[in-house]
Design an enzyme around this catalytic site. Structure first.
Site, PDB file in Angstrom:
ATOM      1  N   ALA A  66       0.860  -1.172   0.000  1.00 20.02           N
ATOM      2  CA  ALA A  66       0.000   0.000   0.000  1.00 20.02           C
ATOM      3  C   ALA A  66       0.903   1.231   0.000  1.00 20.02           C
ATOM      4  CB  ALA A  66      -0.893  -0.012   1.232  1.00 20.02           C
ATOM      5  N   GLY A 111       0.549  -5.076   0.922  1.00 20.82           N
ATOM      6  CA  GLY A 111      -0.649  -5.215   0.083  1.00 20.82           C
ATOM      7  C   GLY A 111      -0.356  -5.918  -1.242  1.00 20.82           C
ATOM      8  N   GLU A 114      -0.405  -9.523  -0.461  1.00 14.20           N
ATOM      9  CA  GLU A 114      -1.817  -9.874  -0.216  1.00 14.20           C
ATOM     10  C   GLU A 114      -2.591  -9.966  -1.529  1.00 14.20           C
ATOM     11  OE1 GLU A 114      -1.834  -6.603   2.699  1.00 14.20           O
ATOM     12  OE2 GLU A 114      -2.841  -7.992   4.050  1.00 14.20           O
ATOM     13  N   GLU A 134       4.516  -4.884   7.288  1.00 18.75           N
ATOM     14  CA  GLU A 134       3.719  -3.864   7.999  1.00 18.75           C
ATOM     15  C   GLU A 134       4.162  -3.673   9.436  1.00 18.75           C
ATOM     16  OE1 GLU A 134       2.524  -6.164   5.990  1.00 18.75           O
ATOM     17  OE2 GLU A 134       0.944  -5.344   4.707  1.00 18.75           O
TER      18      GLU A 134
HETATM   19  N1  DAK Z   1       4.550   3.292  -0.801  1.00 14.03           N
HETATM   20  C1  DAK Z   1       4.935   4.451  -1.387  1.00 14.03           C
HETATM   21  N2  DAK Z   1       6.082   4.589  -2.076  1.00 14.03           N
HETATM   22  C2  DAK Z   1       6.903   3.506  -2.183  1.00 14.03           C
HETATM   23  C3  DAK Z   1       6.562   2.271  -1.583  1.00 14.03           C
HETATM   24  C4  DAK Z   1       5.333   2.185  -0.874  1.00 14.03           C
HETATM   25  N3  DAK Z   1       4.891   1.046  -0.330  1.00 14.03           N
HETATM   26  N4  DAK Z   1       7.567   1.400  -1.837  1.00 14.03           N
HETATM   27  C5  DAK Z   1       8.488   2.080  -2.574  1.00 14.03           C
HETATM   28  N5  DAK Z   1       8.071   3.343  -2.773  1.00 14.03           N
HETATM   29  C6  DAK Z   1       8.768   4.402  -3.509  1.00 14.03           C
HETATM   30  C7  DAK Z   1       9.967   4.909  -2.729  1.00 14.03           C
HETATM   31  O1  DAK Z   1       9.550   5.860  -1.783  1.00 14.03           O
HETATM   32  C8  DAK Z   1      10.804   5.505  -3.840  1.00 14.03           C
HETATM   33  O2  DAK Z   1      10.251   6.737  -4.198  1.00 14.03           O
HETATM   34  P1  DAK Z   1      11.203   8.037  -4.511  1.00 14.03           P
HETATM   35  O3  DAK Z   1      12.026   8.218  -3.294  1.00 14.03           O
HETATM   36  O4  DAK Z   1      12.019   7.597  -5.704  1.00 14.03           O
HETATM   37  O5  DAK Z   1      10.244   9.144  -4.800  1.00 14.03           O
HETATM   38  C9  DAK Z   1      10.578   4.567  -4.992  1.00 14.03           C
HETATM   39  O6  DAK Z   1       9.363   3.847  -4.689  1.00 14.03           O
HETATM   40  C10 DAK Z   1      11.674   3.528  -5.161  1.00 14.03           C
HETATM   41  O7  DAK Z   1      11.853   2.902  -3.905  1.00 14.03           O
HETATM   42  P2  DAK Z   1      13.300   2.788  -3.178  1.00 14.03           P
HETATM   43  O8  DAK Z   1      14.191   3.914  -3.593  1.00 14.03           O
HETATM   44  O9  DAK Z   1      13.038   2.599  -1.724  1.00 14.03           O
HETATM   45  O10 DAK Z   1      13.849   1.449  -3.839  1.00 14.03           O
HETATM   46  P3  DAK Z   1      14.823   0.389  -3.191  1.00 14.03           P
HETATM   47  O11 DAK Z   1      15.166  -0.564  -4.292  1.00 14.03           O
HETATM   48  O12 DAK Z   1      15.947   1.046  -2.453  1.00 14.03           O
HETATM   49  O13 DAK Z   1      13.944  -0.403  -2.101  1.00 14.03           O
HETATM   50  C11 DAK Z   1      11.963  -1.525  -1.282  1.00 14.03           C
HETATM   51  C12 DAK Z   1      12.840  -1.135  -2.506  1.00 14.03           C
HETATM   52  C13 DAK Z   1      10.696  -2.212  -1.829  1.00 14.03           C
HETATM   53  C14 DAK Z   1      12.723  -2.528  -0.403  1.00 14.03           C
HETATM   54  C15 DAK Z   1      11.628  -0.262  -0.487  1.00 14.03           C
HETATM   55  O14 DAK Z   1      11.107   0.735  -1.386  1.00 14.03           O
HETATM   56  C16 DAK Z   1      10.612  -0.501   0.581  1.00 14.03           C
HETATM   57  O15 DAK Z   1      10.931  -1.049   1.648  1.00 14.03           O
HETATM   58  N6  DAK Z   1       9.374  -0.088   0.313  1.00 14.03           N
HETATM   59  C17 DAK Z   1       8.312  -0.188   1.289  1.00 14.03           C
HETATM   60  C18 DAK Z   1       7.822  -1.595   1.372  1.00 14.03           C
HETATM   61  C19 DAK Z   1       6.745  -1.766   2.403  1.00 14.03           C
HETATM   62  O16 DAK Z   1       6.958  -1.476   3.594  1.00 14.03           O
HETATM   63  N7  DAK Z   1       5.601  -2.203   1.931  1.00 14.03           N
HETATM   64  C20 DAK Z   1       4.488  -2.412   2.796  1.00 14.03           C
HETATM   65  C21 DAK Z   1       3.654  -1.170   2.729  1.00 14.03           C
HETATM   66  S1  DAK Z   1       2.471  -1.224   3.984  1.00 14.03           S
HETATM   67  C22 DAK Z   1      -4.176  -1.309   6.500  1.00 14.03           C
HETATM   68  C23 DAK Z   1      -4.396  -1.445   5.167  1.00 14.03           C
HETATM   69  C24 DAK Z   1      -3.404  -1.848   4.331  1.00 14.03           C
HETATM   70  C25 DAK Z   1      -2.174  -2.113   4.828  1.00 14.03           C
HETATM   71  C26 DAK Z   1      -1.940  -1.981   6.171  1.00 14.03           C
HETATM   72  C27 DAK Z   1      -2.940  -1.594   7.008  1.00 14.03           C
HETATM   73  N8  DAK Z   1      -5.163  -0.842   7.356  1.00 14.03           N
HETATM   74  C28 DAK Z   1      -5.727   0.459   7.049  1.00 14.03           C
HETATM   75  C29 DAK Z   1      -5.267  -1.378   8.660  1.00 14.03           C
HETATM   76  C30 DAK Z   1      -1.116  -2.447   3.936  1.00 14.03           C
HETATM   77  C31 DAK Z   1       0.079  -1.950   4.234  1.00 14.03           C
HETATM   78  C32 DAK Z   1       1.200  -2.058   3.356  1.00 14.03           C
HETATM   79  O17 DAK Z   1       1.194  -2.643   2.305  1.00 14.03           O
END
Ligand code: DAK
Length: 263
Positions: A66, A111, A114, A134
């Protein structure tokens, strides 16, 4: 509806949905989710589509989760609405009558993982990474991960993934039954299309009956599941595709399935 973050193509009974925000690693923001809901409605309404493929644009990601920039601004009430919206869309995907295959070409996090879990099976690139990170954001999975992952790989392994937030490689994901098959990155799309084409040669009624029967059976006891299977088997006999399939075998030719779901 014109899509800005999603591509939908349809050919030969196969629909392909490509998440298309490669600069943000295809993170799921509200726009993308709204477009996805619309695309799933149009896929459901199109009788000619027999298989759906989901994949991500760019070299790096299926979906990196997400959109954290949006999550960061949510109030608790908005979070509940967001979770409901996301869960409804992912349930809509899982509830499609036709088979859906996730072609995971890179990060499938949060997400994104998921989303892949709501498909019928996953083929992955050697570069794919799976995880529910998360917990690292002070959250828990909100798009069904706490429910679908343990059903697929068992509670203990799911809890390890959810509690640690660690990424699994494609090989590790295959070892625990999360991924069916792994391919070199440049071979993934062709491999997924090949299996989708094979599935698309089958009768739509029996494909949908098989998907529905497995899905319903998993949520019940064996006796009830077998009863569901008997009813679905009988319904297949009411569809012209079963006549075509059995006749084709006896006549030593390939079947051509044309039966509609309601025929
Ligand atoms: N959201 C927004 N932007 C993202 C992103 C994300 N999930 N993942 C990557 N990006 C963006 C980065 O910010 C970066 O943007 P700029 O800085 O270039 O503007 C660009 O994509 C490239 O990412 P990186 O520079 O970080 O690339 P790397 O190769 O160094 O790293 C990475 C890749 C996938 C390991 C890293 O980007 C990362 O850790 N991303 C976050 C992954 C993550 O934590 N995903 C889970 C998201 S939370 C809920 C409903 C839904 C959910 C939870 C609760 N309720 C309301 C209860 C779901 C939650 C999730 O999915």
């Amino acid at each position: 509806m014109v899509y800005s973050s999603l591509e939908l193509t349809c050919a030969d009974g196969i629909a392909t949905l490509t998440f298309n925000r490669p600069k943000a690693l295809n993170a799921l923001n509200s726009t993308l989710l709204e477009e996805l809901a619309d695309a799933l409605d149009s896929i459901r309404a199109d009788e000619s589509i027999r298989v759906l493929i989901l994949t991500g644009a760019g070299e790096k990601a299926f979906i990196a989760g997400a959109d954290i920039t949006e999550i960061a601004t949510l109030t608790p009430l908005a979070a509940k609405k967001f979770a409901q919206f996301g869960q409804d869309i992912i349930s809509k995907l899982q509830g499609l009558a036709i088979p859906a295959i996730a072609a995971v070409n890179g990060y499938a996090l949060g997400g994104g993982c998921e989303m892949a879990l709501a498909c019928d099976f996953i083929y992955a690139s050697e570069k794919a990474l799976f995880g529910l990170p998360e917990i690292t954001l002070g959250l828990i999975p909100g798009f069904g991960g706490t429910q679908r992952l343990p059903r697929l790989i068992g509670a203990n392994r799911a809890k390890e993934m959810i509690f640690t937030g660690q990424h699994l490689t494609a090989t590790e994901a295959q070892a625990i039954g999360l991924v069916n098959k792994i391919f070199a990155p440049e071979e993934l799309q062709a491999a997924v299309e090949k299996v989708a084409k094979l599935i698309a040669t089958k009768g739509k009624a029996s494909l949908c009956a098989a998907k529905q029967t497995v899905g319903q059976g998993l949520n019940t006891d064996l006796t009830t599941g077998l009863s569901i299977e008997r009813d679905a088997f009988a319904l297949c006999l009411a569809n012209p595709d079963s006549k075509e399939g059995t006749s084709a075998f006896l006549e030593k030719r390939k079947p051509v399935f044309t039966g509609e779901l309601n025929s």
